[in-house]
Design a protein around this motif. Structure first.
Motif, short mmCIF file in Angstrom:
data_model
loop_
_atom_site.label_atom_id
_atom_site.label_comp_id
_atom_site.label_asym_id
_atom_site.label_seq_id
_atom_site.Cartn_x
_atom_site.Cartn_y
_atom_site.Cartn_z
N SER B 574 -0.69 -3.86 -3.39
CA SER B 574 0.24 -2.91 -4.00
C SER B 574 -0.06 -2.71 -5.48
O SER B 574 0.82 -2.43 -6.27
N SER B 577 1.19 0.43 -7.25
CA SER B 577 2.59 0.67 -7.61
C SER B 577 3.16 -0.50 -8.39
O SER B 577 4.36 -0.65 -8.51
N THR B 637 -0.44 1.14 -2.46
CA THR B 637 0.92 1.03 -2.99
C THR B 637 1.83 0.42 -1.95
O THR B 637 1.50 0.36 -0.77
#
Lengths: 294, 871
Positions: B574, B577, B637
């Protein structure tokens, strides 16, 4: 950009910058008038407002209030159009912002957390502030200074208020806003806020200075003695002073008022004393009890 | 004192008046700011309206001009004259009488019909009511009533039908009477129609409301107001080339498959979709907004949000290319990346590396891999010479006692052997994968090492064994086992080791006679610290690591396999993000922009630059590669993706359905594991796209042709796309393949005497077939074979097939050469291919001619006659 300019131009902090200037301005103005009046009083001359026991509300007051209301509205309108609400990053429950600062008007209290047990700094002291403010009309027995500024006629009142408000309240707010950075460390205006800054500053308790564990029974007793003697001594010392120099004042006050005033005063003075102990002598606590620490 | 007050008040009046007027002016400002200052999209919408108005008007004017140029006005005048004439005729007394009479007849008939229809409706209503009671009570009286009603309904129904017919006939006579005028009117209408429509559009253009256009995607609670300014983004035609009025580029790919009403904008483009007060804010280029808008090719990073498999995704070309870099550099070796859990090691096995390379080379390589060849994928770890020696010591000690500081420059083999080797090198198309001297290496996705200096690197003995059976040293390598004889291998080794020497490098490090245990231990520590085991297998396939004898003596046992397999780097699932405040910019806080993309790029540029103590090695990527990799990482993300958006990959679908993915079985699995067909070919979704897909090869190709081709794979392709001669005709599948991935458990006892070719053909014909392709053509009655062929030839010429296809020496080169197609393809495949070429190869350029079945039969029959006679 210079870090200090960056901080004072933050939309959040503009209010505090304005406050600093306004408070300074009004403080200087008030003291100027007070000293001027004192000179008039000393010369036996009349002071403007001294004898105006009653003044019409409508003409002198309401008109000024109306104008001031309009001026304030103009100021606020321009401000609110020109400066957008200072939003920060999107709230994220997994991230604590650093520094995590209270609303500016509470930053003085947050600053106290550096020196006191949260229970004292967050509960006891704020409660005492409220109680003390509520008690003022009942413990202020000096009838002078109504309707005009004076210093000589209200020395104690003016000095104690000035110290409590300007220093302990406003100055701590200014410190909290401008001088406290990540990790609640002290940053001078020319210093960069550095999130990875490490400061090694070992603190100890008072009794540790003489080699006694503050959490042991002797430590507890010594701490209690120090705190107790401060409170008791603080109660007795003004009494003896006034008894000698101004016994009239004591009779006017009466025992209840005297105890209230002095208790509030010595509690207030405990704050700067503890700050000095913490900052200069790196003392964390004087007295540790299982419930709270002083 | 009174006096003073008066002075004061007059002064206050001025203050009062001044500030009151100011406040009034401010109120006006407040209203203006709220209406326009904070709503810039209003102006955009007005401007768009004006632009569209201009365009529509221009369109209209052009249409009018076209209309007039085509003599439209003349025709119109003629038609109008005709119309007035017809109307006059219609107005004549005779016609009018007829018309009135018919009209009254029609009205009378219509009256009668209406009454009957009402009667019918009433009866049906009664019937339904009765039916309800009967169903409920089952009383016979209701049944009787239903029967009576049914009879009436039938009778009235018949009457209605008859009356309808009468009405119809009168209507027919009426319209015959007005037919002349009506026809002309319709024609006039028709001529004007285009113009009228355009006029209407212009009139309607002014009507669309100036308002915030919002798309709300409920399941992820995203509200995008982008279209408030980008008002023409999903328009049918381009109104203006200027932002924000343009259409979405390539909207036939993006918007057609992602309806903006369902997907919104920020789901792919990021940015601050709710902001409407300025472009800067809406595009997310403001402080504390971590998701600035993605533009251009960078937006393709969002494809990764939903598409599990982007391999053949249209419009994702840039991200497909970029994603390849993750595999190229093996980021997943040290970082956990979703979707790459099962991808194999990026680096070669090092368990026996001491038998392969010389000690000095190993140290040089550890110090700076790119110094050996510029395209080296191994990153630079900034080892000191001391550290490099320790690591080499450890690796060599793990390889057992074999020592070889063989100087390959000595003992030059004879020229004839080298000559033979050179011929074999060319014939085997080694350059297809391996680059030498800057040439070759076209099949880039296998990442075969550059062999320009290999003669100075590896041991001759090792090379011989390697070519003989690569799987023995490195199970799972991409290097195929060629069916060479030992003599051939000898010649090849002789050629390679003499031709590809490193003239410049110094091989100055000498392997110590006895490796110091302290150095070995240090090497082990370094390997663990820097995670070499992420890319290289440092041990065999066993759970426990082989411990070198010299280490065993000191009681050193290595880590367990599972511990070794842990990822050394940060999880990247991730990273795209991750909140910016969680990224540690360290000492570069002031030097680079504090946003996520800059962070990722800087990390790739200088992995250890943020602070001391970082371990990531430097891959020394080109700036273009940094941008590409960053765009991929940006797509990893933990975005909130609605399930309805997800397009899982085939493997994911299989997993969800509980179906195990396709696996090769039997002898063919052994051949694949040995010859690595899937390096180039794709079979049933497994493999690469360098060479043709073989998923339906069994139905498509004729056995004889496959046999010939495998024996002598010289198709007419550019040299570097030619299939290497693997020697399958003479070879046999290996008895045992050291390849754990294939499901050999279900393997039947097979005829071990079959040659590779037989195995391949058997597999093609058993497995790689599809029922979509018929074995025989449908029969056409009444035509002989010759007639079919003749008609097919006619059709072939008529449709201009030769514009693209070559037969003999005649024809174009865009399509495949058809000279020998009758020997190569099956008739069923040709037949089906002509129906819809995209069915088997979606990206083919061949147009769809819409042949009828008969035509396809003709063409197929003709094409099957195109055979190259054997020489």
């Amino acid at each position: 950009m210079n870090p200090f300019i960056e901080i004072i131009t933050q939309p959040d902090n503009i209010a505090i910058v304005i406050m600093v200037f306004m408070v300074t301005f009004f403080m200087v103005w008030a003291f100027q008038q007070a000293f001027q009046n004192d000179r008039l009083l000393a010369a036996g001359l009349p002071v403007d407002g001294e004898n105006d026991r009653f003044v019409d509300t409508f003409k002198p007051l309401v008109r000024i209030e109306l104008i001031i209301a309009i001026v304030v509205m103009v100021g606020l309108t321009i401000w609110s159009i020109a400066v957008d609400a200072p939003l920060e990053e999107i709230a994220n429950p997994t991230i604590t912002p650093n520094p995590a600062k209270a609303p500016w008007y509470f930053l003085g209290l947050q600053e106290l957390l550096v020196y006191f047990d949260p229970w004292l700094a967050g509960v006891v002291l704020p409660s005492l502030i409220v109680v003390g403010l509520l008690a003022i009309p009942y413990i202020d027995i000096n009838p002078k200074g109504n309707g005009y500024y004076t210093f000589s006629e209200r020395k104690y009142a003016v000095i104690i208020f000035s110290f409590g408000f300007f220093v302990l309240w406003l100055l701590l707010i200014v410190i909290g806003v401008f001088f406290r950075g990540p990790g609640w460390l002290w940053y001078w205006p020319w210093q960069e806020w550095d999130h990875s800054r490490v400061v090694f500053e070992p603190t100890r308790d008072l009794t540790a200075l003489i080699g006694i564990d503050s959490r042991s029974l002797p430590g507890f007793i010594i701490g209690a003695l120090v705190v107790g003697s401060y409170m008791v001594g603080g109660m007795i010392a003004p009494y003896r002073y006034w008894k000698k120099n101004n016994p009239e004042l004591l009779t006017q006050l009466g025992m209840v008022r005297y105890v209230t005033i002095v208790f509030l005063f010595i509690t207030m003075m405990a704050i700067p004393i503890k700050m000095v102990l913490r900052l200069v002598f790196l003392i964390k606590y004087v007295w540790i009890t299982p419930w709270f620490s002083v | 004192m009174a006096n003073e007050n008066k002075n004061n008040s007059s002064y206050r009046v001025y203050v009062f008046v001044f500030f009151s007027v100011l406040l009034l002016a401010l109120s006006v400002w407040v209203v203006w700011d709220d209406e326009f200052g904070l709503r810039p999209w209003k102006k955009y919408q007005e401007d768009y309206k004006a632009l569209k108005q201009d365009k529509l008007e221009k369109d209209y004017r052009r249409a009018v001009v076209d209309f007039q140029r085509a003599g439209g006005h003349k025709k119109l005048a003629e038609l109008e004259a005709k119309l007035s004439k017809a109307e006059a005729a219609f107005q004549s007394k005779e016609n009018q009488d007829k018309y009135t009479k018919l009209n009254s007849q029609f009205e009378a008939a219509h009256d009668v019909l209406t009454k009957s229809q009402k009667e019918l409706r009433d009866l049906r209503g009664q019937f339904l009511e009765t039916e309800y009671y009967y169903t409920k009570t089952q009383q016979p009286e209701y049944k009787a009533k239903m029967d009576v009603l049914q009879r009436s309904i039938d009778a009235v129904g018949l009457r209605v039908a008859a009356q309808q017919k009468v009405e119809e006939s009168i209507k027919g006579s009426l319209s015959a009477l007005t037919a002349g005028t009506a026809g002309i009117r319709a024609e006039i209408e028709n001529m004007k129609n285009g113009l009228e429509e355009k006029k209407e559009k212009i009139a309607n253009n002014g009507k669309f409301p100036i308002e915030i256009k919002q798309i709300h995607i409920k399941d992820i609670d995203k509200a995008d107001r982008c279209q408030s300014c980008h008002i023409g983004i999903d328009g049918k035609s381009q109104v203006s080339n200027k932002q924000p009025f343009t259409r979405h580029p390539a909207s036939f790919v993006y918007l057609d498959h992602h309806d903006p009403a369902k997907f919104g904008c920020t789901f792919c483009h990021r940015g601050q979709g709710r902001a409407t007060t300025s472009a800067e804010k809406a595009h997310g280029n403001v402080k504390h907004w971590d998701e600035p808008m993605l533009q251009g090719d960078m937006t393709q990073t969002s494809c990764l949000n939903c598409h599990g498999d982007i391999k053949n995704l249209r419009g994702a070309e840039s991200i497909i290319k970029s994603t390849e870099l993750i595999k190229k550099y093996g980021c997943y070796s040290c970082h956990k990346i979703p979707g790459y859990e099962t991808v194999g090691d990026v680096g070669p096995v090092l368990t026996q590396v001491g038998t392969k390379v010389n000690y000095s080379w190993a140290i040089n390589w550890l110090l700076d891999p790119k110094k050996y060849f510029a395209t080296a994928r191994m990153p630079k770890f900034y080892f000191t010479q001391d550290q490099a020696e320790s690591i080499a010591d450890y690796l060599f000690s793990m390889s057992g006692t074999t020592r070889h500081d063989v100087d390959n420059t000595k003992n030059k083999p004879d020229a004839k052997l080298i000559e033979e080797g050179k011929a074999l090198w060319a014939q085997s198309r080694c350059n297809l994968c391996h680059a030498t001297g800057g040439r070759g290496g076209n099949n880039t996705k296998v990442y075969a090492p550059d062999l320009s200096k290999v003669g100075s690197k590896v041991n001759k003995e090792w090379m011989f064994n390697w070519i003989k059976n690569p799987n023995a040293y490195f199970p799972g390598t991409k290097m195929p086992r060629f069916r060479f004889t030992d003599e051939q291998i000898n010649s090849l080794v002789a050629y390679i080791t003499t031709e590809y020497q490193d003239e410049e490098a110094e091989y100055k490090y000498v392997q110590p006679a006895e490796i110091k245990p302290a150095s070995i231990a240090k090497g082990k520590d370094l390997i663990q610290k820097y995670g070499c085991y992420g890319c290289h297998k440092l041990q065999g396939m066993e759970d426990m690591v082989q411990v070198a004898p010299s280490l065993k003596k000191q009681g050193v046992t290595f880590l367990r396999n599972t511990e070794m397999r842990e990822k050394i780097g940060m999880e990247l699932s991730s990273i795209g993000s991750k909140p910016v405040e969680m990224l540690d910019f360290g000492k570069l806080k002031k030097a680079i922009p504090n946003d996520r993309l800059s962070y990722i790029k800087q990390k790739l540029r200088d992995p250890r630059g943020y602070r001391l103590g970082l371990r990531m090695p430097n891959f020394r990527l080109a700036e273009s590669e940094i941008n590409e990799l960053a765009s991929v990482l940006y797509g990893f993300t933990d975005a909130n993706v609605p399930t309805r958006f997800l397009v899982p990959s085939r493997q994911e679908l299989d997993r969800m359905a509980g179906v195990s993915s396709y696996k090769f079985t039997g002898d063919f699995a052994k051949v694949i594991a040995d010859v690595k067909c899937t390096n180039c070919h794709s079979i049933r979704g497994i493999g690469a796209d360098y060479a043709p897909d073989l998923s339906i090869a069994g139905s498509k190709l004729q056995e004889g042709w496959i046999r010939n081709f495998l024996a002598n794979p010289d198709v007419i392709r550019p040299l570097l796309q030619q299939m290497p001669k693997l020697g399958l005709t003479s070879g046999k599948p290996p008895a045992k393949v050291t390849m754990p991935k294939f499901n050999l458990g279900k393997q039947k006892v097979e005829d071990t005497n079959r040659s590779d070719v037989d195995v391949v053909i058997n597999f093609f014909q058993q497995e790689l077939v599809t029922s979509d392709i018929p074995k025989v053509l449908p029969q056409l009655k009444g035509t002989t074979q010759d007639e079919l062929i003749a008609k097919g030839k006619q059709l072939y010429d008529l449709k201009g097939c030769k514009a693209c296809h070559q037969v003999g020496t005649d024809g174009g080169a865009l399509g495949p050469n058809l000279t020998n197609v009758g020997n190569r393809l099956t008739q069923g495949f040709i037949f089906k291919h002509l129906e819809n070429a995209r069915k088997f190869k979606p990206d083919i350029v061949e147009p769809n001619y819409g042949f009828t079945e008969a035509e396809r039969i003709y063409l197929t029959n003709f094409l099957m006659t195109l055979k190259l006679s054997a020489k």
